[in-house]
Write an enzyme that holds these catalytic residues in place. Structure first.
Site, mmCIF file in Angstrom:
data_model
loop_
_atom_site.group_PDB
_atom_site.id
_atom_site.type_symbol
_atom_site.label_atom_id
_atom_site.label_comp_id
_atom_site.label_asym_id
_atom_site.label_seq_id
_atom_site.Cartn_x
_atom_site.Cartn_y
_atom_site.Cartn_z
ATOM 1 N N GLU A 3 0.878 -1.178 0.000
ATOM 2 C CA GLU A 3 0.000 0.000 0.000
ATOM 3 C C GLU A 3 0.908 1.219 0.000
ATOM 4 O O GLU A 3 1.559 1.511 1.004
ATOM 5 C CB GLU A 3 -0.890 -0.002 1.243
ATOM 6 C CG GLU A 3 -1.716 -1.278 1.302
ATOM 7 C CD GLU A 3 -3.072 -1.061 1.931
ATOM 8 O OE1 GLU A 3 -3.929 -1.910 1.717
ATOM 9 O OE2 GLU A 3 -3.261 -0.048 2.625
ATOM 10 N N CYS A 61 -1.626 9.474 3.033
ATOM 11 C CA CYS A 61 -1.437 8.852 1.719
ATOM 12 C C CYS A 61 -2.477 9.389 0.749
ATOM 13 O O CYS A 61 -2.227 9.502 -0.430
ATOM 14 C CB CYS A 61 -1.523 7.343 1.826
ATOM 15 S SG CYS A 61 -2.975 6.769 2.692
HETATM 16 P P1 NAD Z 1 8.840 4.354 4.076
HETATM 17 O O1 NAD Z 1 8.729 3.626 2.798
HETATM 18 O O2 NAD Z 1 10.005 5.257 4.273
HETATM 19 O O3 NAD Z 1 8.856 3.336 5.316
HETATM 20 C C1 NAD Z 1 7.814 2.409 5.558
HETATM 21 C C2 NAD Z 1 8.338 1.262 6.379
HETATM 22 O O4 NAD Z 1 9.270 0.502 5.614
HETATM 23 C C3 NAD Z 1 9.073 1.666 7.650
HETATM 24 O O5 NAD Z 1 8.669 0.811 8.686
HETATM 25 C C4 NAD Z 1 10.530 1.436 7.294
HETATM 26 O O6 NAD Z 1 11.367 1.184 8.390
HETATM 27 C C5 NAD Z 1 10.438 0.227 6.394
HETATM 28 N N1 NAD Z 1 11.553 0.016 5.462
HETATM 29 C C6 NAD Z 1 12.392 0.929 4.919
HETATM 30 N N2 NAD Z 1 13.275 0.333 4.084
HETATM 31 C C7 NAD Z 1 12.974 -0.989 4.094
HETATM 32 C C8 NAD Z 1 13.511 -2.135 3.420
HETATM 33 N N3 NAD Z 1 14.529 -2.026 2.554
HETATM 34 N N4 NAD Z 1 12.968 -3.343 3.659
HETATM 35 C C9 NAD Z 1 11.910 -3.481 4.512
HETATM 36 N N5 NAD Z 1 11.360 -2.431 5.179
HETATM 37 C C10 NAD Z 1 11.890 -1.211 4.971
HETATM 38 O O7 NAD Z 1 7.468 5.159 4.227
HETATM 39 P P2 NAD Z 1 6.995 6.147 5.393
HETATM 40 O O8 NAD Z 1 7.804 7.411 5.310
HETATM 41 O O9 NAD Z 1 6.926 5.448 6.686
HETATM 42 O O10 NAD Z 1 5.491 6.451 4.973
HETATM 43 C C11 NAD Z 1 5.137 7.423 4.032
HETATM 44 C C12 NAD Z 1 4.705 6.801 2.729
HETATM 45 O O11 NAD Z 1 3.709 5.824 2.977
HETATM 46 C C13 NAD Z 1 4.067 7.785 1.770
HETATM 47 O O12 NAD Z 1 4.508 7.523 0.467
HETATM 48 C C14 NAD Z 1 2.576 7.496 1.908
HETATM 49 O O13 NAD Z 1 1.812 7.885 0.797
HETATM 50 C C15 NAD Z 1 2.597 6.027 2.099
HETATM 51 N N6 NAD Z 1 1.373 5.543 2.776
HETATM 52 C C16 NAD Z 1 0.496 4.792 2.045
HETATM 53 C C17 NAD Z 1 -0.686 4.355 2.639
HETATM 54 C C18 NAD Z 1 -1.691 3.550 1.843
HETATM 55 O O14 NAD Z 1 -2.595 3.020 2.462
HETATM 56 N N7 NAD Z 1 -1.587 3.421 0.548
HETATM 57 C C19 NAD Z 1 -0.963 4.666 3.964
HETATM 58 C C20 NAD Z 1 -0.034 5.418 4.681
HETATM 59 C C21 NAD Z 1 1.139 5.848 4.066
#
Ligand code: NAD
Length: 458
Positions: free
Chosen positions: A230, A264
């Protein structure tokens, strides 16, 4: 290893947590694996009772939990309270619908009654839930609640920017009766997430950015593991000429700037009929200038800091790129020189699709507004994106809205509303907004494997 929790409003260290490493991640995986079959045998009635208790504990402790959220994420306190309040109806939806959704279904019995066909829903097994920080209660619960109810064990890695909240969620679930080796929190950043998906889990459920989602898809490639991503959005809204301008401007400004633009489904692009462009922009800018920015612990604050410091550079570069290509800044435009991660609420006009601000996710308090000649041009521009999470239309004409929205490629569409999520409707994305879904009854089934029973009697 220690994980530093920093208050984004002040830059001060709020806590130091013990982080996981590859070794502890493996041990936690083994713990969750060993516990899962026993959890799957617990009667659904008991699993439901635990989630009911979790709902009640969250409600009873919501003020303290809201303060933790505001401290580590910088979410204005009134909005933290709203998130906690909004959790209960989501949990109620899962509580009300899970038994009916997962009940085995007899789909056919032949005339002679000798061959019966039935579908049951088996848990996937051990699932990894890697979560984002912007709505940790919502995006977390969308996954771990139906996953637990369906009989899975869950390895839950909250974002490193919402770890205190993640640990509070774990404490409350355990207090509610979910065993500690069935819901297992992991503390740490991307390295811990990466170590988690190296384990032979049965499902990877990720909420976060497109960039990380892509890395995860690459990391699990070749493995027979269920994957849901997501991801982000560049969500458009189109404002038609027949609308109450003040009302639309107020609703859309809230959709763009609530949670300091870090949802998001925040509105990230606005297209306005050229017939009302000037008056709409005036009303919109007046709304934005009226937003109160300040200490997120203050009840009256509407705009808080950005949660992640690196996002300041992204916003600065989007403004710089837009200005260089001819955009005009009508409000804000700059980072605020103060401790913490502050950016002024920003409105840009004279924008076009050659600019980053109209193409790349901003995830902050910044928006571009563009005039359009007609519905066809609006639909073309709304679809001119690699994302497809949500899209909205404001018009008094429902038929026109439905016509426009049926032509837009996105997971959710809105008429006269925006930035809205319902537990009863599936939450999904098109293109770079992701694969799979949460919420609705589909978002319960997704944590199960349908099993086909062919039963021949006598
Ligand atoms: P992010 O991608 O930076 O991090 C998300 C998670 O992934 C964190 O827990 C992080 O530690 C982990 N992560 C980072 N690198 C990784 C790897 N290589 N392997 C496994 N896990 C890893 O995102 P964020 O800054 O936490 O959130 C913001 C983003 O999330 C925005 O783009 C937003 O639009 C999106 N978002 C989407 C939804 C949806 O329902 N579609 C909901 C909320 C947020």
């Amino acid at each position: 290893m220690k994980l530093k929790v920093v208050n984004p409003a002040t830059g001060d260290v709020a806590a130091l947590l013990n982080a996981d490493d590859a070794k502890s991640v493996k041990a936690k995986y083994q713990q969750a694996r060993a516990a899962q079959p026993g959890w799957a045998r617990v009667a659904l009635r008991k699993r439901l009772a635990a989630i009911e208790k979790f709902r009640d504990l969250v409600a009873a402790q919501s003020e303290a939990l809201a303060r933790v959220l505001t401290t580590e994420v910088g979410k204005p306190i009134a909005q933290s309270r709203n998130e906690l309040k909004g959790l209960a109806p989501r949990l109620d939806f899962f509580i009300a619908e899970t038994a009916r959704t997962l009940r085995p279904k007899k789909v056919s019995v032949d005339v002679a009654g000798s061959m019966e066909e039935r579908i049951s829903h088996e848990p996937l097994g051990v699932v990894a839930n890697i979560s984002a920080w912007n709505y940790p209660y919502f995006v977390g619960a969308n996954v771990f609640v139906p996953a637990l109810l369906a009989g899975n064990s869950v390895l839950y890695k909250p974002s490193e920017f919402a770890s205190l909240t993640g640990l509070e969620i774990a404490r409350l679930l355990h207090e509610s009766g979910i065993p500690e080796d069935v819901f297992v929190p992991l503390v740490g950043g991307g390295d811990v997430g990466a170590a988690l998906i190296k384990q032979p889990v049965d499902g990877v459920f990720f909420t976060g950015s497109y960039a990380t989602g892509r890395r995860i898809a690459e990391a699990v490639r070749g493995r027979m593991v269920k994957l849901q991503l997501e991801l982000g959005g560049k969500d458009p809204v189109y404002v038609c000429e027949d609308i109450d301008i003040a009302k639309a401007a107020a609703g859309i400004a809230d959709g763009a700037f609530y949670n300091t633009g870090q949802s998001c489904c925040s509105v990230e692009r606005i297209y306005v009929s050229e017939k009302i462009f000037g008056p709409f922009v005036d009303a919109f800018v007046a709304e934005v200038k009226g937003f109160r920015r300040g200490d997120p612990a203050d009840e009256r604050t509407y705009i808080g800091p950005l949660t992640r410091a690196p996002q300041l550079k992204v916003l600065e570069s989007q403004v710089k790129d837009a200005r260089r290509k001819g955009a005009k800044v009508l409000a804000g435009g700059n980072r605020v020189k103060a401790k913490g991660n502050w950016f002024e609420p920003t409105v840009l006009v004279d924008v076009n699709h050659a600019m980053d601000v109209m193409r790349d996710e901003s995830f902050g308090p910044i928006i571009g507004i563009m005039p359009v000649r007609n519905d066809a041009e609006a639909v073309k521009l709304m679809n001119d994106t690699e994302y497809g999470l949500t899209a909205g239309v404001y018009t008094n004409d429902r038929k026109r809205a439905e016509r426009i929205l049926s032509g837009v490629a996105s997971g959710s569409v809105y008429w006269n509303c925006c930035d809205r999520v319902s537990p009863r409707l599936p939450w999904s994305g098109v293109g770079n907004s992701g694969i799979g879904l949460t919420l609705s009854t589909y978002g319960i089934e997704t944590f199960t494997r349908p099993k086909a029973w062919h039963l021949r009697g006598g």
